[in-house]
Scaffold this motif. Structure first.
Motif, PDB file in Angstrom:
ATOM      1  N   LEU A 123      95.350  62.414   6.187  1.00  0.00           N
ATOM      2  CA  LEU A 123      95.397  63.727   5.563  1.00  0.00           C
ATOM      3  C   LEU A 123      94.367  63.859   4.462  1.00  0.00           C
ATOM      4  CD1 LEU A 123      99.253  64.438   5.390  1.00  0.00           C
ATOM      5  CD2 LEU A 123      97.552  65.579   6.804  1.00  0.00           C
ATOM      6  N   THR A 124      94.157  62.772   3.712  1.00  0.00           N
ATOM      7  CA  THR A 124      93.149  62.808   2.647  1.00  0.00           C
ATOM      8  C   THR A 124      91.759  63.079   3.238  1.00  0.00           C
ATOM      9  OG1 THR A 124      94.435  61.241   1.335  1.00  0.00           O
ATOM     10  CG2 THR A 124      92.097  61.486   0.773  1.00  0.00           C
ATOM     11  N   GLU A 125      91.468  62.396   4.312  1.00  0.00           N
ATOM     12  CA  GLU A 125      90.167  62.596   4.958  1.00  0.00           C
ATOM     13  C   GLU A 125      90.045  64.021   5.474  1.00  0.00           C
ATOM     14  OE1 GLU A 125      90.265  59.614   7.906  1.00  0.00           O
ATOM     15  OE2 GLU A 125      89.798  57.958   6.535  1.00  0.00           O
TER      16      GLU A 125
ATOM     17  N   ALA B  16      84.315  52.688  11.285  1.00  0.00           N
ATOM     18  CA  ALA B  16      82.984  52.322  11.783  1.00  0.00           C
ATOM     19  C   ALA B  16      82.400  53.365  12.718  1.00  0.00           C
ATOM     20  CB  ALA B  16      83.057  50.968  12.491  1.00  0.00           C
ATOM     21  N   GLY B  17      83.254  54.040  13.471  1.00  0.00           N
ATOM     22  CA  GLY B  17      82.729  54.994  14.425  1.00  0.00           C
ATOM     23  C   GLY B  17      82.399  56.346  13.849  1.00  0.00           C
ATOM     24  N   SER B  18      82.685  56.537  12.582  1.00  0.00           N
ATOM     25  CA  SER B  18      82.477  57.860  11.971  1.00  0.00           C
ATOM     26  C   SER B  18      81.418  57.848  10.885  1.00  0.00           C
ATOM     27  CB  SER B  18      83.811  58.361  11.382  1.00  0.00           C
ATOM     28  OG  SER B  18      84.808  58.389  12.372  1.00  0.00           O
TER      29      SER B  18
ATOM     30  N   ASN C 222      78.132  58.443  10.931  1.00  0.00           N
ATOM     31  CA  ASN C 222      77.253  59.611  10.901  1.00  0.00           C
ATOM     32  C   ASN C 222      77.991  60.849  10.421  1.00  0.00           C
ATOM     33  OD1 ASN C 222      75.152  58.071  11.867  1.00  0.00           O
ATOM     34  ND2 ASN C 222      75.515  58.613  14.026  1.00  0.00           N
ATOM     35  N   ALA C 223      79.264  61.016  10.853  1.00  0.00           N
ATOM     36  CA  ALA C 223      80.053  62.164  10.414  1.00  0.00           C
ATOM     37  C   ALA C 223      80.311  62.100   8.919  1.00  0.00           C
ATOM     38  CB  ALA C 223      81.371  62.203  11.192  1.00  0.00           C
ATOM     39  N   ASP C 224      80.576  60.906   8.400  1.00  0.00           N
ATOM     40  CA  ASP C 224      80.791  60.756   6.953  1.00  0.00           C
ATOM     41  C   ASP C 224      79.547  61.164   6.178  1.00  0.00           C
ATOM     42  OD1 ASP C 224      83.288  59.817   7.501  1.00  0.00           O
ATOM     43  OD2 ASP C 224      82.778  57.685   7.289  1.00  0.00           O
ATOM     44  N   VAL C 225      78.375  60.714   6.653  1.00  0.00           N
ATOM     45  CA  VAL C 225      77.117  61.058   5.971  1.00  0.00           C
ATOM     46  C   VAL C 225      76.893  62.559   6.005  1.00  0.00           C
ATOM     47  CG1 VAL C 225      74.611  60.852   6.121  1.00  0.00           C
ATOM     48  CG2 VAL C 225      76.013  58.812   6.342  1.00  0.00           C
ATOM     49  N   ASP C 226      77.141  63.164   7.172  1.00  0.00           N
ATOM     50  CA  ASP C 226      76.977  64.623   7.271  1.00  0.00           C
ATOM     51  C   ASP C 226      77.904  65.340   6.310  1.00  0.00           C
ATOM     52  OD1 ASP C 226      75.044  64.317   9.194  1.00  0.00           O
ATOM     53  OD2 ASP C 226      76.415  64.582  10.897  1.00  0.00           O
ATOM     54  N   LEU C 227      79.134  64.833   6.191  1.00  0.00           N
ATOM     55  CA  LEU C 227      80.105  65.447   5.278  1.00  0.00           C
ATOM     56  C   LEU C 227      79.623  65.366   3.842  1.00  0.00           C
ATOM     57  CD1 LEU C 227      82.984  66.698   5.199  1.00  0.00           C
ATOM     58  CD2 LEU C 227      83.839  64.390   4.707  1.00  0.00           C
TER      59      LEU C 227
END
Length: 1692
Positions: free
Chosen positions: A316-318, A368-370, A372-377
């Motif tokens: 939920l935090t994410e 680990a699989g996210s 690129n999504a973390d960087v975009d966020l």
């Protein structure tokens, strides 16, 4: 076709597009890429008018390509490229679709295209290596498709939603729902999607609901990013239906989110749905809200708690973080003034959001699989926060800190890049707010660069192979000081990439240097740019390299260059930009770049930017350009561009050529700023400009382009460091490639194109390297094989110093003195006979063509010499000439090269062809081919050789011949041997045709050789010369007549003329024509020796022979043949022309033949040459011009005044001869009274002049002797300086010429006429301060002092002076020489006391020298006393020219300028010498006497001293009665008889005859006497040779000549007339004299001598007793001549 059949035409274009796809053609090169791009452009333009046809065609192509079966990695890449090309074309066609397309199109699109596009989007999932690219391309097509065809797409989505409401849980297919993510969405379309979703959401299965939630979120962002104005308008004017749909969907989704997992999935969409309801976001900010809105407020509270970590679930935090970032991002699209409520909402989340995402100690991560999504966020969050409040920069500093994770750096840089590149809305903050952090950003760039480069260098692959990378390479690298993981390595590369993109986006961000010193600013800029330069050559990171180039290009924009160092922009520009050029060009030259053509294109753009900056600052454009790196960069750039000219890639060649334009533009700017000629900056400016103009040749083949390039390379005249380095670097690579080709010939022939281009480049540009100093020979290099060892055993083609050791790989050792250019030519000549089994023919053919067609004309003489030496080795060995396949092949190749070279009228070829003689080589070629026999191949070679000879004669005016007439005569002898050699014996028709071709080629060559060729027999002296010529003429004339008869016989054989016979008939007609021409040329040039043989043909019994003679006669008359060679005076006329030629003067005052002769005659013959030249030039009133040329050269070569005219040079000998001949009377008159006064006066005999204390006698007084020496010296010196009025005018000319040659500089601006009149413009000023001193020094050294020291030897005194006086004269000459030299005594101690006297007379001597040298008397006022004896010197001239003919030719070929001296004076000389033949062989005694200054007393004294009158030979001569005294004349004078026929040339010693005549005359010649000269039966065997004839005028006393009352010439005949005409100049004094009377009978002689007093020989009188006289006979000559002929009566 396009107008009449549009459908067919469009289909044709579509088919061409299909055929040129990579999947059909294979790997793409630059040409096919350009062609594909053109096809795309055509289809895009056509689609505007024939949309359905184009889209339908492309759809079919896409279907077919998708259905193709592909095997192999290469084929898969081509398939991928083809799909991308089709999709890109579709996208652009759809984007340009007009609004009024027929609705029927929509159906077609739905049925055909949409399924194919969906196939790409649905099929290519993660795992496929090209999935991302293909999906992106397909989504682009879908986006464009949905712009005008939304209904079709929406219908598919709606249908799928409907299907998902009734399907089972296991058959859920959500692919079509995902189309929402890619379509074009505006406000209206979004509403439809929301409404459709609301309508069907509850009925959907759970997977479908999640897919709809995800897809709708992305559709929203498509709308906001593509139509931001609509979103902004939504907050200005809320739309109820939009808000209603959004609220309803929010409630549906909220009820769906029952669990934490579902909440996490729907929160991002819910925040977006709230954003779509502006009113609700305003309402829920209150404390109390109505029940229908309570769930919205509760949602926000849950979001806030979860963000703060109080949600109880990491998931939920994410999700809360994602939702808050979406909220922040969306808020940036709303103007703060329009709706402040949403910004309050944002502020309530932003602090916790930053704390969660930007915590260095606890980085945000969703696994680990996210990543690129973390960087975009994080990037979205960073950008949104910056746009909301750019001054709240805590998170900025966190990301910038060096201790922060690299992900933070990556986020920071990407965020900054997005801020710069995406600033669509007015209220978004600009990047200048973070300019203050430029230093930290530069530091980050440097650190990241060093990490990446260190990793690349540490783990660089051992073998670099060029490859086109279609996916990111996972290469290992090393993190600074520690081993890094693949992820870290990749992250650093990615960070570096975005840093470079950031520089590209806004270079000011990195160039901002507030408050720094200029030097610091420049250093930081230099470091930044140097870092980018390092990235350009990286082969395995193509994207990084490309971005680095783009960044450097932006940095080179004029406005950006100003920021490099604002305090000194120009100086900084030259320093930094030159380093960029230098480093990039160095990499390009080293072939270290896979994408070299692209780099070169980029380099061209850099040059354009540089010139724009310089043009902007043109007034001070050269400030700081004098630094070394600037010159080095220009050199490297030149080298780079030169070396791209031989690239096999035509596009690279054209780009390099276009770059030359920008070099020229820069040179123009710089030269304009410095006000200098542009050539001082760019010596080859003109040729570079031509290169630039040719660079527009896009529609040309590769071969044509290379020919044009090589033609321009040959025009480059000026050697520069750039073109020299380019040549040498290319040579090094060429040698490597040559070895590679011969050792590993595995590649296709096409792969050798680069080697061919390099070879042509080296040939064409080699001329500028000719003057470069040679370098020491490097290590042994490869030499190509020459054939099997059995063949090479006696092969002479081991060219130069290269010796082939075996047929495989062999090493060659080169001479240390050989230049690289020489070694290259040697290697090419070796390759001419390359025997390699697989590539030998390819190599031989290309080398032959390139040497013959592309070689720089400057190298012709080197090639000629090397070919001559190579072929000459065939004949150097003892024994027979080595005939083998290799040598024969070399000869054949040489013939082809020479023919191509002479046929090729390349620019500059005329100027350089004549620098080396080809006579020896041509003769050796003929000699070798003659030995080959009559095989088929040999006949073909002979024919080609004859064709070469013909071309050679066509270029005769451009070529150099050392002994042209001898050479051409020899060639005629050889080639005529081939005529009719085998043509009659050949049985085979093919052989017969070939031999007839050889006859034709031989005769065509002979025709050209015989034009203007005087026949020159091998042997024969002057007597038999005409006979030998006559026999030679008869030989050739007979051969030609036989050939004509042969042609006639074949033509008249009576057979029908069909097919091959008709061709033979045409050949014979042509051969007959050539034969007639040959006969005409032969007779034209040899009328004197040939007319007697040919005239009879006019009366031949055969009609055809008579017709042939008339044809020949007609042709020689048409050619303007002059029959002057039949004149009696022909020999004299030829000698006259020879003298004219030697004394010929050019426009600039040069004497080409005379100076050439002076440069080649051996020193032992200089005395004779000096006499000949002075005599001849003086007789032509051109003595001054001779002296001018000789003295000028002497002055030019002298090291100092002290060495001038001191050696035994030709100029010194000419000066001495002039002084001797012209000054003898002056010296006699000046010195004889002085010397006799000393010698004959008794008191002078007792006086001593010795001043050397070591030689003084005891009774002598030193001081008294010094006074005696001063007294006699003063007396002589005064007499000399007071004699200027008596100084001979010829010697004034000598002194004036010497004076001018040492003091006047060249008057470059004077006209030719002025220079001839002033006679002062010869040599640059060498010794101006000593100019008049040179005159005095030479005059005393060479003229006065020798006569003073040796008066007896000089003929001034009759006996030697006493020893004391002789010693005094010698000491006096030293004092006089010191005065003339203007120097004091220093070395000789005993002469120092005279220094005062010497010094006191300096001025007087100088005045005297100026008086005699300041002006030259007019030529007409000078008495040319030598003209009457010039004939003896003419024969000497003939001998000197004949013996040195070859050396003169060599000298002129290397030094002459044809335009300066008219039409080839050497050729005229060679022709004259050929007509004259070899000089007569003269006995040594004759030659010796002819050079003596004979007088009667000396001659008689000599003969008496040797007791000649006692010798038997003399007594025998007296008995012959050649000369005797008998009787007296009617005047009472004694009569002397000379019986001319009794003197036999060569049998009687001429000096004995003169002595006999002298003794016979001696008792009588003091008084008047008369002579009868009997010329009965006289002929050539009784002649006086010229030098012997001249003696008769000098060995008798003067009064002996004066006392001759009359000379009776009895029975003068035609031969005597010719003889006197030939010696006209010698006998000119007798011409028209009344003392010479011609008598033709005894009756007339009785008028002067009584009959009883006549003592003529009986044989003379016998002719008169039995004689018949024919009067008024017509003599055959060049004009009608009436003569009388005496002949004995016939016996009865």
């Amino acid at each position: 076709m396009a107008a009449h059949k549009p459908v067919e035409w469009v289909q044709a274009v579509i088919n061409r597009f299909d055929e040129q796809l990579p999947v059909k053609t294979g790997h793409q090169n630059n040409h096919t890429k350009v062609s594909t791009e053109h096809n795309k452009e055509y289809l895009i333009n056509i689609s505007k008018y024939k949309f359905s046809l184009v889209i339908s065609g492309l759809t079919n192509i896409l279907k077919n390509v998708n259905n193709m079966r592909i095997f192999g990695e290469a084929a898969e890449k081509n398939l991928y490229l083809s799909q991308l090309i089709i999709l890109d074309t579709l996208e652009k066609c759809l984007a340009s679709q007009s609004k009024d397309c027929l609705r029927l199109d929509e159906t077609m699109l739905v049925k055909q295209l949409l399924p194919e596009i969906c196939h790409f989007i649905h099929t290519y999932r993660e795992g496929h290596q090209h999935a991302a690219e293909l999906r992106a391309a397909a989504s682009g097509v879908l986006f464009s498709l949905s712009c005008n065809n939304f209904n079709a797409v929406f219908s598919r989505i709606s249908t799928r939603l409907q299907e998902l409401t009734v399907c089972s849980e296991d058959t859920v297919d959500v692919h079509d729902i995902e189309l929402m993510q890619y379509i074009n969405v505006d406000c209206f379309k979004l509403k439809r999607l929301l409404q459709e979703t609301v309508f069907k959401f509850k009925a959907l299965k759970k997977p479908a609901q999640l897919a709809v939630i995800n897809s709708l979120e992305k559709a929203f962002w498509n709308w906001v990013e593509n139509y931001p104005d609509e979103f902004t308008t939504l907050y200005q004017r809320p739309q109820t239906d939009m808000a209603d749909a959004a609220e309803r969907l929010f409630d549906l989704v909220d009820s769906f989110a029952e669990s934490a997992k579902r909440k996490a999935a729907v929160w991002p969409l819910q925040i977006i749905l709230l954003i779509l309801c502006p009113e609700i976001t305003h309402i829920i900010s209150r404390e109390v809200v109505e029940e229908s809105k309570a769930n919205k407020k509760l949602f926000l509270e849950s979001l806030r708690k979860a963000l703060a970590g109080q949600g109880g679930s990491k998931q939920l935090t994410e999700s809360a973080a994602i939702a808050c970032v979406k909220l922040c991002k969306a808020s940036t699209y709303i103007n703060l003034e329009d709706h402040s409520g949403i910004f309050l909402l944002v502020q309530s989340f932003v602090v916790d959001l930053k704390a969660l995402l930007f915590s260095p100690t606890k980085p945000f991560s969703r696994g680990a699989g996210s990543q690129n999504a973390d960087v975009d966020l994080m990037i979205d969050c960073f950008v949104s926060c910056f746009r909301i409040n750019p001054h709240n920069n805590h998170h900025f500093k966190v990301c910038l800190a060096s201790s922060s994770p690299s992900t933070f750096h990556f986020v920071l840089v990407n965020s900054l890049h997005r801020i710069i590149t995406n600033s669509d809305l007015d209220w978004w903050s600009k990047i200048d707010a973070v300019y203050c952090y430029s230093g930290e950003l530069r530091l980050m760039f440097s650190d990241t660069l060093s990490r990446v480069m260190h990793g690349l260098h540490t783990h660089a692959p051992q073998r670099m192979t060029p490859s086109l990378s279609f996916k990111e390479k996972m290469t290992t690298s090393l993190k600074f000081k520690e081993r890094a993981t693949d992820v870290d390595t990749r992250s650093y590369k990615c960070l570096l990439l975005v840093l470079v993109k950031l520089i590209h986006a806004d270079p000011k961000l990195m160039l901002h240097n507030p408050g720094k010193q200029a030097q610091e600013t420049q250093s930081s800029t230099a470091e930044l740019i140097a870092g980018l330069v390092q990235l350009v050559p990286l082969a395995n990171t193509a994207q990084l390299s490309q971005e680095a180039m783009e960044a450097l290009l932006v940095l080179h924009l004029p406005e950006t260059i100003e920021l490099w160092n604002p305090e000194a922009p120009i100086e900084t520009f030259w320093d930094i930009s030159s380093q960029v050029l230098f480093l990039i060009c160095k990499k390009l030259i080293g072939h270290q770049m896979v994408n070299s053509t692209e780099v070169l294109k980029w380099l061209r753009e850099i040059l354009i930017c540089r010139n724009k900056f310089l043009l902007k600052n043109k007034e001070c454009a050269t400030q700081g350009s004098g630094i070394p790196i600037c010159r080095q960069a220009q050199t490297k750039l030149e080298v780079c561009l030169y070396m791209f000219l031989w690239s096999p890639d035509a596009e690279a060649v054209l780009v390099a050529m276009s770059c030359f334009r920008h070099l020229c533009e820069e040179a123009d700017i710089r030269s304009s700023a410095d006000e200098l000629p542009v050539q001082t900056i760019l010596p080859n400016y003109a040729t570079f400009t031509e290169f630039a103009s040719v660079s527009n040749m896009m529609a040309t083949g590769r071969s044509t382009l290379q020919k044009r390039v090589m033609a321009l390379l040959r025009r480059i005249e000026h050697p520069t460091t750039g073109n020299t380095e380019a040549w040498e670097d290319t040579l090094a690579k060429w040698e490597q490639d040559t070895k590679q080709i011969l050792n590993f010939p595995k590649n296709k022939v096409e792969d050798g194109q680069e080697w061919i281009n390099m070879t042509g480049f080296l040939c064409a540009l080699g001329g500028v390297c000719l003057s470069q100093p040679s370098k020491p020979c490097g290590p042994a290099t490869y030499s190509p094989p020459m054939g099997p060892m059995s063949e090479r055993k006696y092969s002479m083609v081991s060219v130069g110093s290269c010796d082939v050791s075996n047929a495989g790989t062999s090493a060659t050792c080169c001479s240390s003195t050989e230049t690289p250019l020489g070694r290259f030519l040697d290697r090419l000549l070796a390759l001419l006979v390359c025997g390699h089994e697989r590539v030998g023919l390819h190599v031989r053919t290309n080398v032959k063509e390139l040497l013959g067609l592309e070689l720089s004309p400057v190298l012709y003489h080197m090639l000629f010499n090397k070919l001559r030496n190579s072929i000459g080795r065939f004949f150097d060995t003892q024994g027979p000439v080595p005939i083998n396949d290799t040598n024969t092949q070399f000869v054949e190749q040489t013939i082809a090269i020479m023919k191509n070279l002479l046929d090729n009228h390349a620019e500059g070829s005329s100027e350089h062809l004549g620098q080396a003689s080809i006579e020896t080589m041509m003769l050796n070629l003929v000699r070798y081919v003659r030995i080959l026999g009559n095989t088929l191949h040999a006949i073909q070679m002979k024919t080609k050789l004859c064709q070469l000879v013909e071309v050679m004669m066509e270029r005769r005016d451009d070529l150099s011949f050392c002994q042209e007439m001898k050479f051409r005569n020899k060639m005629v002898e050889y080639l005529t041997d081939w005529v009719m050699g085998t043509s009659n014996q050949a049985a085979d028709d093919d052989i017969k045709c070939l031999t007839r071709d050889l006859d034709q080629a031989s005769m065509e060559a002979v025709v050209s050789l015989l034009a203007g060729l005087p026949l020159q027999p091998e042997e024969g002296d002057g007597v038999e010369l005409m006979e030998a010529k006559s026999q030679l003429f008869l030989k050739y004339f007979t051969l030609f007549m036989n050939l004509l008869n042969d042609c006639s016989e074949v033509e008249d054989d009576g057979q029908p003329v069909v097919g091959r016979k008709r061709g033979m008939s045409r050949r014979l007609a042509s051969l007959r024509h050539c034969t007639v021409l040959a006969m005409s040329n032969l007779l034209n040039a040899n009328v004197d020796s040939g007319l007697m043989h040919s005239i009879g043909l006019g009366y031949h019994k055969d009609l055809q022979t008579r017709a042939t003679f008339m044809e020949v006669l007609t042709k020689i008359l048409q050619q303007g043949t002059e029959f002057d060679t039949l004149a009696e005076t022909v020999l004299a006329d030829r000698f006259e022309r020879l003298v004219e030629l030697v004394t010929m003067m050019g426009d600039q005052g040069e004497l080409p033949i005379a100076m050439a002769l002076a440069n080649v005659v051996p020193g032992s013959q200089w005395d004779e040459l000096a006499r000949v030249l002075v005599t001849l030039f003086d007789s032509r009133h051109l003595l001054y011009q001779l002296l001018w040329n000789m003295f000028s050269k002497e002055v030019e070569l002298a090291d100092s005044m002290q060495t001038l005219f001191r050696g035994n040079s030709l100029a010194s000998k000419i000066m001495t001869f002039c002084f001797k001949v012209y000054g003898a009377a002056y010296l006699q008159k000046l010195l004889e009274p002085l010397l006799k006064g000393v010698v004959t006066t008794p008191e002078w005999h007792s006086i001593s002049f010795e001043v050397d204390t070591t030689r003084l006698e005891q009774s002598e007084n030193l001081e008294e002797n010094q006074r005696n020496l001063l007294q006699i010296t003063d007396r002589f010196f005064l007499a000399i300086i007071n004699s200027s009025s008596e100084f001979p005018p010829q010697l004034r000319s000598v002194c004036h010429c010497l004076y001018q040659a040492t003091c006047h500089s060249l008057l470059t601006k004077a006209t030719v006429k002025d220079r001839k009149e002033n006679k002062k413009a010869v040599v640059s000023q060498r010794f101006p301060q000593d100019s008049i001193g040179a005159v005095g020094s030479a005059m005393f050294l060479r003229f006065i002092n020798p006569a003073v020291v040796s008066p007896y030897e000089a003929g001034i005194l009759d006996e030697k002076p006493p020893p004391r006086i002789e010693r005094g004269l010698k000491l006096m000459s030293k004092i006089l020489q010191s005065i003339a030299n203007h120097v004091l005594f220093t070395k000789e101690e005993h002469m120092r006391p005279f220094n005062d006297f010497v010094k006191s007379n300096f001025d007087a001597a100088r005045r005297f020298f100026l008086d005699i040298a300041s002006d030259s008397p007019p030529s007409d006022s000078v008495n040319h006393s030598l003209s009457f004896i010039s004939d003896g010197n003419v024969l000497a001239l003939h001998r000197l020219l004949w013996n040195n003919q070859e050396r003169i030719g060599q000298y002129l070929s290397s030094n002459r300028d044809h335009k300066a001296v008219g039409r080839r004076p050497f050729d005229k000389m060679a022709t004259l010498l050929a007509y004259l033949g070899p000089p007569e062989h003269k006995p040594v005694a004759d030659t010796h006497w002819s050079s003596l200054n004979l007088t009667s007393s000396k001659f008689e004294e000599f003969m008496t001293r040797h007791q000649v009158h006692e010798k038997d030979e003399f007594k025998a001569l007296k008995t012959l009665n050649v000369f005797y005294q008998a009787g007296t004349s009617k005047n009472g004078n004694p009569l002397f008889y000379y019986i001319a026929r009794r003197f036999k040339t060569g049998q009687i010693n001429g000096d004995l005859l003169i002595y006999h005549v002298l003794l016979t005359l001696k008792p009588y010649y003091a008084k008047p006497y008369e002579i009868i000269v009997d010329l009965t039966h006289v002929g050539p065997s009784n002649r006086f040779k010229t030098d012997f004839l001249s003696k008769w005028f000098v060995v008798f006393p003067g009064f002996a000549y004066e006392n001759v009352v009359v000379v009776y010439v009895y029975n003068c005949n035609t031969w005597v007339r010719e003889y006197t005409k030939y010696h006209e100049r010698l006998l000119t004094g007798l011409k028209g004299s009344k003392r010479v009377q011609f008598i033709d009978s005894p009756v007339r002689l009785v008028e002067h001598v009584e009959a009883e007093q006549q003592k003529l020989p009986a044989a003379t009188l016998a002719l008169e007793e039995d004689l018949k006289v024919f009067h008024n006979a017509l003599k055959v000559a060049h004009k009608d001549t009436k003569v009388s002929i005496k002949a004995p009566r016939p016996s009865r």
